[in-house]
Scaffold this motif. Structure first.
Motif, mmCIF file in Angstrom:
data_model
loop_
_atom_site.group_PDB
_atom_site.id
_atom_site.type_symbol
_atom_site.label_atom_id
_atom_site.label_comp_id
_atom_site.label_asym_id
_atom_site.label_seq_id
_atom_site.Cartn_x
_atom_site.Cartn_y
_atom_site.Cartn_z
ATOM 1 N N MET A 49 0.929 -1.060 -0.424
ATOM 2 C CA MET A 49 -0.076 0.571 -0.699
ATOM 3 C C MET A 49 1.084 1.508 0.474
ATOM 4 O O MET A 49 0.385 2.507 -0.173
ATOM 5 C CB MET A 49 -0.982 0.088 0.943
ATOM 6 N N ASN A 50 2.314 1.355 -0.233
ATOM 7 C CA ASN A 50 3.044 2.026 -0.003
ATOM 8 C C ASN A 50 3.131 3.179 -1.817
ATOM 9 O O ASN A 50 3.524 2.599 -2.340
ATOM 10 C CB ASN A 50 4.503 1.996 0.487
ATOM 11 N N LEU A 51 2.747 3.663 -2.089
ATOM 12 C CA LEU A 51 2.270 5.167 -3.184
ATOM 13 C C LEU A 51 2.834 6.421 -2.495
ATOM 14 O O LEU A 51 2.884 6.752 -1.536
ATOM 15 C CB LEU A 51 0.532 4.730 -3.265
ATOM 16 N N ALA A 52 3.224 6.649 -3.534
ATOM 17 C CA ALA A 52 4.315 7.806 -3.125
ATOM 18 C C ALA A 52 3.035 8.845 -3.650
ATOM 19 O O ALA A 52 1.989 8.229 -4.787
ATOM 20 C CB ALA A 52 4.888 8.191 -4.724
ATOM 21 N N VAL A 53 3.459 10.371 -3.007
ATOM 22 C CA VAL A 53 2.288 11.207 -2.528
ATOM 23 C C VAL A 53 2.163 13.056 -2.783
ATOM 24 O O VAL A 53 3.434 12.787 -2.259
ATOM 25 C CB VAL A 53 1.111 10.587 -1.992
ATOM 26 N N ASP A 54 1.397 13.380 -3.748
ATOM 27 C CA ASP A 54 2.006 14.950 -3.287
ATOM 28 C C ASP A 54 0.766 15.232 -2.317
ATOM 29 O O ASP A 54 -0.919 14.635 -3.084
ATOM 30 C CB ASP A 54 2.255 15.774 -4.038
ATOM 31 N N GLN A 55 0.505 16.271 -1.286
ATOM 32 C CA GLN A 55 -0.528 16.380 -0.964
ATOM 33 C C GLN A 55 -1.089 17.860 -0.822
ATOM 34 O O GLN A 55 -0.135 19.052 -0.237
ATOM 35 C CB GLN A 55 -1.055 15.560 0.653
ATOM 36 N N SER A 56 -2.022 19.044 -1.182
ATOM 37 C CA SER A 56 -1.660 20.197 -1.153
ATOM 38 C C SER A 56 -1.898 20.821 0.642
ATOM 39 O O SER A 56 -2.251 19.478 1.347
ATOM 40 C CB SER A 56 -3.670 21.001 -1.883
ATOM 41 N N ALA A 57 -1.801 22.363 1.123
ATOM 42 C CA ALA A 57 -1.513 21.742 2.300
ATOM 43 C C ALA A 57 -3.627 22.192 2.727
ATOM 44 O O ALA A 57 -3.228 22.128 4.185
ATOM 45 C CB ALA A 57 -1.534 23.486 2.208
ATOM 46 N N GLU A 58 -4.301 22.214 2.251
ATOM 47 C CA GLU A 58 -6.020 22.293 2.714
ATOM 48 C C GLU A 58 -6.055 21.711 3.847
ATOM 49 O O GLU A 58 -5.288 20.433 3.678
ATOM 50 C CB GLU A 58 -6.826 22.988 1.258
#
Length: 264
Positions: A1-10
């Motif tokens: 389940m390890n996926l590279a991820v980017d998230q916004s700050a909201e």
């Protein structure tokens, strides 16, 4: 389940965005971030197994990829979530809504695959739209045929934008991608299941999409009783990069519907 991820700050409700086949979360962000701007959502962009910076950590089948995404959702977000995807990412998003509807609050499907086998797709047979001389000069010769079939908005600027997206993010695992795409497990086993998803759905297609077409997507609307379907002229398979203003308008309408509000 390890996926590279980017998230916004909201810190708002999550919207999870899935990429086109072979493309990265950086390319997905370039496609969807302008459409989701100012919505107050926590935007989450994932690299699929064998794509971008995520290793090939599952068998090379679409079901295994879908299961990996579902496992990530189970452990990292509070369900249900909004799911957005383009092309193969939209194919997976629709599959998640069929198989794990409790995870999904709404679907934004852009140029979605419906039937994955190439010879099963209903493709437009109209002649391509006019293009200025030399519109493909910046693209490698190996991509000329693909872009000629894939692009409806045929300008040097669109070609440059799509090339930048194709080259964005991590390199992915080409061998894994080839095995996935050419193997018997490329199609989800429930691809043709007659399952209804009753959350808010928006399906956006390109009138000149010579890769997956637009007719199969309209026929699939029977599965979405709260679905909006749009086909956009002068747009092809890379619709988010070809018609970003229209994508934003339709995305904002989808978001209003997911919140139970009306623009009227």
């Amino acid at each position: 389940m390890n996926l590279a991820v980017d998230q916004s700050a909201e810190t708002g409700a999550p919207v999870v965005c899935l990429p086109m086949f072979s493309m990265s979360r950086a390319a997905t962000a370039a496609a969807f971030r302008p459409a989701l701007a100012d919505a107050g959502l926590r935007e989450i962009y994932l690299d699929l197994p064998g794509h971008g910076d995520t290793p090939a950590n599952c068998p090379p089948t679409s079901q295994a990829v879908l299961d990996t995404v579902c496992a990530w959702l189970d452990h990292h977000v509070d369900a249900p979530v909004l799911l957005a995807g383009s092309s193969y990412g939209a194919y997976l998003a629709a599959g998640i809504a069929r198989q794990r509807p409790e995870l999904v609050r709404g679907l934004l499907l852009v140029c979605p695959g419906v039937t994955i086998a190439r010879d099963s797709r209903s493709l437009p047979d109209d002649p391509p739209l006019d293009a200025p001389p030399g519109w493909l000069d910046a693209a490698p010769a190996a991509l000329h045929g693909h872009f000629d079939a894939a692009l409806g908005h045929r300008t040097p600027a669109v070609v440059a934008t799509v090339l930048a997206a194709l080259n964005a993010g991590g390199p992915g695992d080409e061998a894994f991608q080839q095995e996935l795409q050419s193997g018997p497990g490329y199609a989800l086993p429930d691809e043709n299941a007659d399952v209804v998803f009753d959350g808010p759905v928006t399906v956006i297609t390109g009138r000149q999409d010579g890769i997956i077409g637009y007719a199969d997507q309209f026929r699939a609307m029977r599965h979405y009783p709260r679905g909006t379907y749009t086909v956009i002229d002068a747009a092809g398979h890379y619709l988010p990069y070809e018609q970003p203003a229209l994508l934003r308008a339709l995305t904002q309408d989808w978001l209003r519907r997911t919140r139970g509000t009306s623009p009227y």
